[in-house]
Design an enzyme around this catalytic site. Structure first.
Site, PDB file in Angstrom:
ATOM      1  N   HIS A 124       0.867  -1.183   0.000  1.00 45.01           N
ATOM      2  CA  HIS A 124       0.000   0.000   0.000  1.00 45.01           C
ATOM      3  C   HIS A 124       0.900   1.228   0.000  1.00 45.01           C
ATOM      4  O   HIS A 124       2.030   1.200   0.509  1.00 45.01           O
ATOM      5  CB  HIS A 124      -0.862  -0.040   1.266  1.00 45.01           C
ATOM      6  N   ASP A 202       3.206  -4.675   7.802  1.00 48.06           N
ATOM      7  CA  ASP A 202       1.939  -3.961   7.650  1.00 48.06           C
ATOM      8  C   ASP A 202       0.820  -4.995   7.757  1.00 48.06           C
ATOM      9  O   ASP A 202       0.571  -5.764   6.830  1.00 48.06           O
ATOM     10  CB  ASP A 202       1.900  -3.257   6.293  1.00 48.06           C
ATOM     11  N   GLN A 205      -4.374  -5.472   6.604  1.00 52.03           N
ATOM     12  CA  GLN A 205      -5.312  -6.442   6.024  1.00 52.03           C
ATOM     13  C   GLN A 205      -5.296  -7.779   6.762  1.00 52.03           C
ATOM     14  O   GLN A 205      -6.292  -8.489   6.794  1.00 52.03           O
ATOM     15  CB  GLN A 205      -4.973  -6.674   4.543  1.00 52.03           C
ATOM     16  N   LYS A 228     -10.401  -1.590  10.354  1.00 50.80           N
ATOM     17  CA  LYS A 228     -10.418  -2.803   9.533  1.00 50.80           C
ATOM     18  C   LYS A 228     -10.609  -4.054  10.402  1.00 50.80           C
ATOM     19  O   LYS A 228     -10.588  -5.173   9.898  1.00 50.80           O
ATOM     20  CB  LYS A 228      -9.139  -2.913   8.715  1.00 50.80           C
ATOM     21  N   CYS A 366      -4.693   2.345  -3.956  1.00 55.58           N
ATOM     22  CA  CYS A 366      -3.472   2.851  -3.299  1.00 55.58           C
ATOM     23  C   CYS A 366      -2.299   1.891  -3.484  1.00 55.58           C
ATOM     24  O   CYS A 366      -1.464   1.722  -2.591  1.00 55.58           O
ATOM     25  CB  CYS A 366      -3.714   3.112  -1.811  1.00 55.58           C
TER      26      CYS A 366
END
Length: 408
Positions: A124, A202, A205, A228, A366
């Protein structure tokens, strides 16, 4: 606390936004990669705070402040247990993006032109642009892991690349927000540790779908976003191994994060306090606590199994639609289908789908470097979560076919 059986009908009732019509059709929400829906318990917790407990934390001896502070810090403990780490290793931020920027800023003084930072084309923009700025400001070289033509990583090749490059830092996604592809992190982290590299993951997700044990994963830093994970917007989580957190320079300055302030200089509190300046997002933290409570009431293994079965069902139906090209890896995926129909612009198809109450994402998500790598200007993205149903999939596919008929 005993786990509950996975009851999709009960789950659906817990999420008020799902139970409405859009353009005269039942809402089919397939944009959870952008933000998850919120259970009523999260909404009620935020309302309750502002209704009966509204006070600042850490700054008062009166009852409301004491109650707010206790509840606020209890969520830090709850988050630490969720990820199997220490409470003092959890830092509240405004989101995963700020958490990455906090780490990037904190490492700047330790980097120079002799150092290398590794990212991947899957990232991202939030895990690319901060490292570009650090590279420009410090002279550190920014390089990327090799990516297969289909958007997957050859893990053995990537491990060899890490060992040869000997980066100061590897910044890598746990799962692609565009493709949904799951990164096999463990060998990459082992390879990085063998050459004394820091690792930032990261998890924006991955956190909800994969529920990682961060102690076992052994990354130095991990970031994710409340919104999220069924929680409110405006709140992020930064996990950092405690020694590494305390070696980072401060990101922002002001009240709350200080130890002593003089007119000419100041001293700062240890992590996590030194990164939490000013009045925090108290209601957001409490709402996130309610989201974790909700998740902890469910059996994560059952959730993951259901999501994977639902994803497979959707993929099998989508692949049979003439003219559709799927770009996601269908074997190791958190539940996201990235696709296009022929050469039609994804915005057009997304707009038509909305007419049937189907919410999907369209654009570059993104991830412009990934789009460039795949030779695409944009795609459609249908992202599933455990509150979706097989009926959602059927409506999605039926609506997609109707939209294609209009375009073809």
């Amino acid at each position: 606390m005993p786990t509950l059986k996975f009851d999709i009908n009960k789950i659906r009732k817990d999420f008020p936004t799902l139970n409405q019509t859009i353009n005269g059709c039942p809402l089919v929400y397939l944009d959870s990669a952008a933000t998850s829906q919120k259970p009523q318990s999260v909404i009620d917790t935020i309302t309750e705070f502002y209704t009966s407990q509204n006070a600042n934390v850490h700054r008062g001896r009166h009852t409301l402040s004491e109650q707010a502070t206790y509840s606020y810090e209890q969520v830090r403990d709850k988050t630490a247990r969720f990820f199997n780490v220490l409470s003092k290793e959890i830092v509240w931020t405004k989101g995963a993006t700020e958490a990455i920027n906090l780490v990037a800023n904190g490492l700047k003084k330790r980097l120079d032109k002799s150092h290398t930072i590794i990212i991947s084309p899957l990232e991202h923009h939030a895990n690319i642009v901060p490292w570009q700025l650090v590279s420009q400001q410090t002279g550190a070289k920014l390089v990327s892991l090799p990516l297969n033509n289909n958007g997957t990583l050859n893990i053995q090749q990537c491990c060899e690349f890490i060992k040869e490059t000997k980066p100061a830092l590897l910044a890598i996604t746990q799962a692609s927000n565009t493709l949904g592809n799951i990164t096999d992190l463990k060998p990459l982290i082992v390879a990085a540790k063998e050459v004394n590299s820091l690792v930032l993951v990261d998890g924006a997700q991955g956190a909800l779908h994969l529920k990682p044990d961060l102690r076992e994963l052994n990354c130095d830093f991990y970031v994710c976003s409340s919104h999220k994970m069924l929680g409110p917007t405006g709140l992020g989580v930064l996990y950092g191994q405690y020694e590494e957190l305390n070696t980072l320079d401060i990101y922002q300055s002001g009240g709350e994060m200080i130890d002593k302030v003089y007119l000419t200089h100041s001293t700062y509190r240890p992590a996590p306090a030194k990164f939490e300046t000013g009045t925090p997002n108290i209601s957001g933290v409490l709402g996130f606590g309610a989201a974790l409570d909700y998740l902890n009431e469910l059996d994560h293994v059952q959730i993951q199994q259901y999501e994977q079965e639902l994803f497979s069902y959707a993929a099998q139906k989508l692949v049979k639609v003439d003219g559709i090209t799927i770009f996601s890896n269908l074997s190791d995926n958190i539940g996201t289908l990235c696709f296009n129909f022929k050469d039609e612009h994804p915005y057009d198809l997304a707009t038509l789908l909305d007419g049937y109450g189907v919410a999907v994402r369209s654009g570059h998500h993104c991830t412009q470097p990934l789009m460039t790598h795949l030779g695409l200007n944009g795609t459609l993205r249908a992202s599933f979560s455990f509150y979706n149903t097989y009926k959602d999939v059927d409506i999605f596919i039926d609506s997609l076919k109707k939209c294609i008929a209009l375009l073809d």
